[in-house]
Design an enzyme around this catalytic site. Structure first.
Site, PDB file in Angstrom:
ATOM      1  N   GLU B 259       0.542  -1.094   0.038  1.00  0.00           N
ATOM      2  CA  GLU B 259       0.036  -0.657  -0.293  1.00  0.00           C
ATOM      3  C   GLU B 259       1.316   0.940  -0.202  1.00  0.00           C
ATOM      4  O   GLU B 259       0.828   2.418  -0.890  1.00  0.00           O
ATOM      5  CB  GLU B 259      -1.017   0.291   1.485  1.00  0.00           C
ATOM      6  CG  GLU B 259      -2.352   0.795   0.553  1.00  0.00           C
ATOM      7  CD  GLU B 259      -2.840   0.023   1.590  1.00  0.00           C
ATOM      8  OE1 GLU B 259      -3.061   0.321   3.207  1.00  0.00           O
ATOM      9  OE2 GLU B 259      -4.899   0.343   1.480  1.00  0.00           O
ATOM     10  N   HIS B 284       7.599 -26.278   1.266  1.00  0.00           N
ATOM     11  CA  HIS B 284       7.401 -27.544   0.529  1.00  0.00           C
ATOM     12  C   HIS B 284       6.360 -26.681  -1.037  1.00  0.00           C
ATOM     13  O   HIS B 284       5.416 -27.380  -1.389  1.00  0.00           O
ATOM     14  CB  HIS B 284       6.622 -28.739   0.835  1.00  0.00           C
ATOM     15  CG  HIS B 284       7.394 -29.267   1.723  1.00  0.00           C
ATOM     16  ND1 HIS B 284       8.367 -30.255   2.020  1.00  0.00           N
ATOM     17  CD2 HIS B 284       8.006 -28.564   3.445  1.00  0.00           C
ATOM     18  CE1 HIS B 284       8.782 -30.620   2.982  1.00  0.00           C
ATOM     19  NE2 HIS B 284       9.216 -30.444   3.533  1.00  0.00           N
ATOM     20  N   LYS B 397     -13.740   2.611  -3.772  1.00  0.00           N
ATOM     21  CA  LYS B 397     -15.397   2.607  -2.009  1.00  0.00           C
ATOM     22  C   LYS B 397     -16.601   3.247  -2.869  1.00  0.00           C
ATOM     23  O   LYS B 397     -17.868   3.280  -2.846  1.00  0.00           O
ATOM     24  CB  LYS B 397     -14.558   3.279  -1.267  1.00  0.00           C
ATOM     25  CG  LYS B 397     -13.159   2.688  -0.501  1.00  0.00           C
ATOM     26  CD  LYS B 397     -13.539   3.947   0.941  1.00  0.00           C
ATOM     27  CE  LYS B 397     -11.689   3.113   1.417  1.00  0.00           C
ATOM     28  NZ  LYS B 397     -11.277   4.082   2.512  1.00  0.00           N
TER      29      LYS B 397
END
Lengths: 406, 406
Positions: B259, B284, B397
């Site tokens: 961010e 792994h 938003k």
């Protein structure tokens, strides 16, 4: 049903059909075992149920396994939270973390516990070490191990041989099924069956995905694989999963893509880089980078339609705080956040697709996992690499042996 | 002590000193508040302790916050597992996930619970929605909210004003401290102080990092930032944290880097892509891609030296299973795995550094977090971007508002 909608430019179907033939060849050859697990694993269900029926005292199933031996089970445990039998708890130990080991062991009553030691090769150092630490912690006599342990491994592996030696029951992983493609083999079927999950529906979901691809010729998997493999400047593939229940699935996705598709090919280094996020949470984190950072990412949104058990956000009016103008429930809000983010990314011209699951049950989980396995195989064929080995991790294992010796 | 060893080629110190001056300017300007939190947050400790002392009945602290309002606390909760007071539990709600909400609420007895609603702006839709759902779930009278809730927010935010209106106590985040840099402000100090963590040591650790950088002129942060910002073909930065206790820290790291450093600059898109792994588990998984895939990654190993509480792996001899030739304890095995992987990656000529913490306590955690905050600021200056805003998430938003209206 599981619906995959693609928002980037598709190619002519004829461009990708040759790859479909190559996958078909892999299926027919019988060398890659995972393709057939929805059939070959069926007898395991009976074998598993038969075994656990005799273990009436067991309340805790503890799976010890690294990588492919635990990732898939963790994914399914998270996704199917409310669908196991109420009387058994599933624990997973997948790391040499002292903290994690004790935080699980402290919760257990030995006499109510069954430990599943899972290792395909039968010689994973982490698993063997944890096995010994558990024996030591509970002071179990070697002659009594068969009461508390079950092995899941390849036939004739060291672990299987030790099992024969100690009278410990072994379930077998087919030798042609690789670790990270093994969730629908004994690796996943046995523990999930022990805990009362609907493993039959899981296999049926996988079968439905197989049919959609090979019989109904649905093209989304090939379109997406082709797009990812040919857009070389967008080689970071973000999976944006909306809901915390996908945390385990995200880890499984990362293992599957990273370990299958990161390969050397002569002097060339090839690979797709998987990143997995949780929505809406990571809208407050990684999203800024996707929106404004380098355009080197594709994004797949994963969401669940079913909102049945989610509460309505109550219409409490506060003097200073915002109100939602409509009645929505919490899961609808989550899905609206997913849609809003998706539209924002599409408007930035990024490669976006969305997978929408009708609901979250064993059938859909089986479909989803098989979808990503097929997708990985398709990418491997398009990239011209061996999807099923992992030569790069051997160097570290050799160095480790030397460190431990000295 | 925290030791950072760098295995890639450093540049002359004179090359990077100019950036140190620029950071110094930021510190002096007073516009970026996080630099000073180890001082400015000191009065909060007293204020927090004073408040919680009067809440003798409280056993559960429930933090509700998104992104920067919870990430840092989660990181510290995971890292400092054994260092809180025994009689209080910390829960964190950081998503609009129906499952997560209920799995926390079902564990709570209202009369023993205190809810911390954290939102810098005071209008985060997720937080306000969860706030209302909690009120509804427990059927709390509006006039009684002050008994169960505390607000953490900017002074004069909507949330603060509502707090005044309802008689709910507010703790303040300094207006010049951004969300993802706020862990050492009220955002982290208040909940951790409530739960009995040693927040003073946390701030002291941060101060020690400040001193190492600004007074003792330690160069690792600048060297690393310069390397990351100038090696544009290695713009994926992997943090490989050895131990499950770093799961929360990994999330915090991703938020901080992604961010802060993913930004548009005119027509250019700039950014570093953070990836965070857990060792040995992800050996792994993702490791294969780092070893054999495209060389577009740097790798930082994070490990803890202290092995005091870790059990020796017992020397149980099996006929078929491998034995460790030496007595090692589990944490030593983990660190040996870290070293082995590190050497394998160095031998592939990848950019590697390692951060070794002497032990895992509040002081070291404070140092580590401040280290990464300084590192992020340094990168931002070198990339020539605004490190402290997040304009890219606003589009989503707006779209969300429209979806919810219709």
């Amino acid at each position: 049903m599981l619906k995959n909608s693609i928002f980037f430019k598709k190619v002519e179907f004829s461009t990708i059909t040759s790859y479909a033939y190559r996958i078909n060849d892999e299926v027919q050859s019988g060398e890659i075992g995972y393709y057939h697990l929805f059939n070959t694993s069926l007898p395991l269900i009976e074998e598993g149920l038969e075994f656990i029926k005799k273990q009436d005292h067991v309340r805790n199933i503890v799976l010890i396994g690294m990588g492919g031996s635990s990732c898939g089970v963790k994914a399914l445990k998270d996704m199917l939270l409310n669908q196991k039998s109420k009387d058994k708890e599933l624990f997973i130990l997948d790391n040499t973390s002292t903290y994690s080991l004790f935080s699980v062991l402290e919760k257990l009553n030995l006499e109510e516990s069954l430990f599943l030691i899972t290792s395909k090769t039968g010689s994973t150092i982490e698993v063997v070490s944890l096995f010994k630490l558990i024996i030591d912690y509970f002071k179990i006599e070697i002659s009594n191990l068969k009461k508390y342990f079950v092995f899941i491994t390849d036939e004739n592996s060291k672990l299987h041989q030790e099992g024969e030696n100690l009278g410990i029951k072994s379930f077998f992983i087919p030798s042609n099924v690789g670790g990270r493609f093994s969730v629908l083999s004994a690796v996943g079927i046995v523990p999930l069956c022990f805990c009362g999950y609907d493993v039959k529906a899981l296999l049926e979901g996988a079968k439905a995905c197989f049919d959609d691809f090979f019989i109904h010729k649905k093209e989304e998997i090939l379109q997406k694989a082709y797009h990812y493999c040919t857009h070389k400047n967008a080689n970071i593939n973000v999976l944006f999963s909306y809901d915390d229940v996908f945390k385990g699935f995200n880890e499984w996705y990362i293992q599957l893509i990273a370990e299958s598709l990161g390969k050397k090919q002569g002097y060339k280094r090839i690979g797709l880089t998987p990143i997995a996020l949780i929505g809406a949470r990571d809208q407050h984190s990684f999203l800024q980078l996707i929106m404004d950072g380098p355009k080197n990412k594709t994004i797949t949104f994963l969401k669940v339609k079913d909102n049945e058990k989610s509460p309505i956000i109550p219409d409490i009016h506060f003097k200073f705080l915002d109100s939602l103008s409509n009645k929505v429930n919490l899961h609808d809000l989550l899905n609206a956040q997913c849609d809003a983010t998706m539209h924002a990314l599409i408007s930035e011209n990024l490669s976006v697709d969305v997978i929408e699951m009708e609901k979250l049950d064993a059938w859909h989980a089986g479909y989803l996992m098989y979808y990503y396995e097929l997708f990985t195989s398709a990418c491997g064929i398009m990239l011209g690499i061996n999807t099923y080995n992992q030569p790069g991790v051997e160097v570290g294992k050799l160095i480790l042996k030397n460190i431990l010796k000295s």
